[in-house]
Write a protein that holds these residues in place. Sequence first.
Motif, PDB file in Angstrom:
ATOM      1  N   VAL A   5       0.859  -1.181   0.000  1.00 37.26           N
ATOM      2  CA  VAL A   5       0.000   0.000   0.000  1.00 37.26           C
ATOM      3  C   VAL A   5       0.898   1.234   0.000  1.00 37.26           C
ATOM      4  O   VAL A   5       2.073   1.160   0.368  1.00 37.26           O
ATOM      5  N   VAL A   6       0.362   2.350  -0.429  1.00 40.51           N
ATOM      6  CA  VAL A   6       1.090   3.621  -0.405  1.00 40.51           C
ATOM      7  C   VAL A   6       0.335   4.603   0.478  1.00 40.51           C
ATOM      8  O   VAL A   6      -0.888   4.734   0.367  1.00 40.51           O
ATOM      9  N   ALA A  38       1.319   7.060  -7.330  1.00 41.38           N
ATOM     10  CA  ALA A  38       1.148   5.890  -6.472  1.00 41.38           C
ATOM     11  C   ALA A  38       0.228   4.866  -7.124  1.00 41.38           C
ATOM     12  O   ALA A  38       0.481   3.651  -7.072  1.00 41.38           O
ATOM     13  N   ALA A  43      -0.095   0.028  -6.387  1.00 44.53           N
ATOM     14  CA  ALA A  43      -0.386  -0.174  -4.967  1.00 44.53           C
ATOM     15  C   ALA A  43      -1.798  -0.733  -4.788  1.00 44.53           C
ATOM     16  O   ALA A  43      -2.735  -0.344  -5.496  1.00 44.53           O
ATOM     17  N   VAL A  46      -4.149   3.277  -1.906  1.00 44.51           N
ATOM     18  CA  VAL A  46      -3.418   4.543  -1.820  1.00 44.51           C
ATOM     19  C   VAL A  46      -4.189   5.462  -0.880  1.00 44.51           C
ATOM     20  O   VAL A  46      -5.376   5.723  -1.084  1.00 44.51           O
ATOM     21  N   GLN A 112       7.893   0.861  -6.575  1.00 46.48           N
ATOM     22  CA  GLN A 112       7.888  -0.605  -6.503  1.00 46.48           C
ATOM     23  C   GLN A 112       9.172  -1.140  -5.884  1.00 46.48           C
ATOM     24  O   GLN A 112       9.154  -2.112  -5.121  1.00 46.48           O
TER      25      GLN A 112
END
Length: 254
Positions: A5-6, A38, A43, A46, A112
């Motif tokens: 996740v971001v 993102a 992800a 986000v 990544q």
Amino acid sequence: MPDFVVAIPARYASTRLPGKPLALIAGEPMVLHVARRALQAGAREVWVATDDARIAAAVSGLEGIHVAMTDPAHASGTDRLAECARQAGWSDDVIVVNLQGDEPFAPAEGIQAVAATLASSGAPMSTLATPVENAPTLFDPNVVKLVRNVHGDAMYFSRAPIAWHRDAFARSRDSLPPGQWLRHIGIYGYRAGFLQQFAAMPPGNLEQVESLEQLRVLEAGHRIAVALSPAPFPPGIDTPEDLQRADARMRGGQ
């Protein structure tokens, strides 16, 4: 690629550029560009962690973006992300990439790489670096430098030039001698459980001297795995001049 996740910390106040997340780049708020980066990195989730309703509104129309309204009193982005993680309900083993809210040109490959480095290294925290290209950058205290050990883990971060080439710099500081100096890229990966642990640590002495929060982790005896960015990763935006350059670059389609 591991699942990740971001989280994007985006506070309204900024010493050198007030309201920075809402500063317009090619007609759109900076935080919106960062959130798109993102999403492009793949992800799973986000999140924008902010303290201001205007920032939340700026990303509200972007599909796939969640917002965590966090305490305005947080002392750091780490504290803000720790609260975001609690709101999101992430389990301790979730890989969280901390993408700064002033990185509108962050490459998907770099985002990544932070997640992949965390997963493969077994370290509780990961980050990126890129070679320093000239002497003025090396000697600029606003540019953070780092050194790594043979395993790729950070040994130290500093605003000073490290390692110090005793003989070459005694002769001249106008050019780089042979060797590799590394510029730190302020993007981090950690498991959600370690993020909570990090936020709960008291500030370290080295952190307070250098004003570098990541030194808290090293001083406490934890590893930070460092990978070289697989793609160009421009510095973030800190000043009005940086913003002007970013606007021109974005309008130029780069």
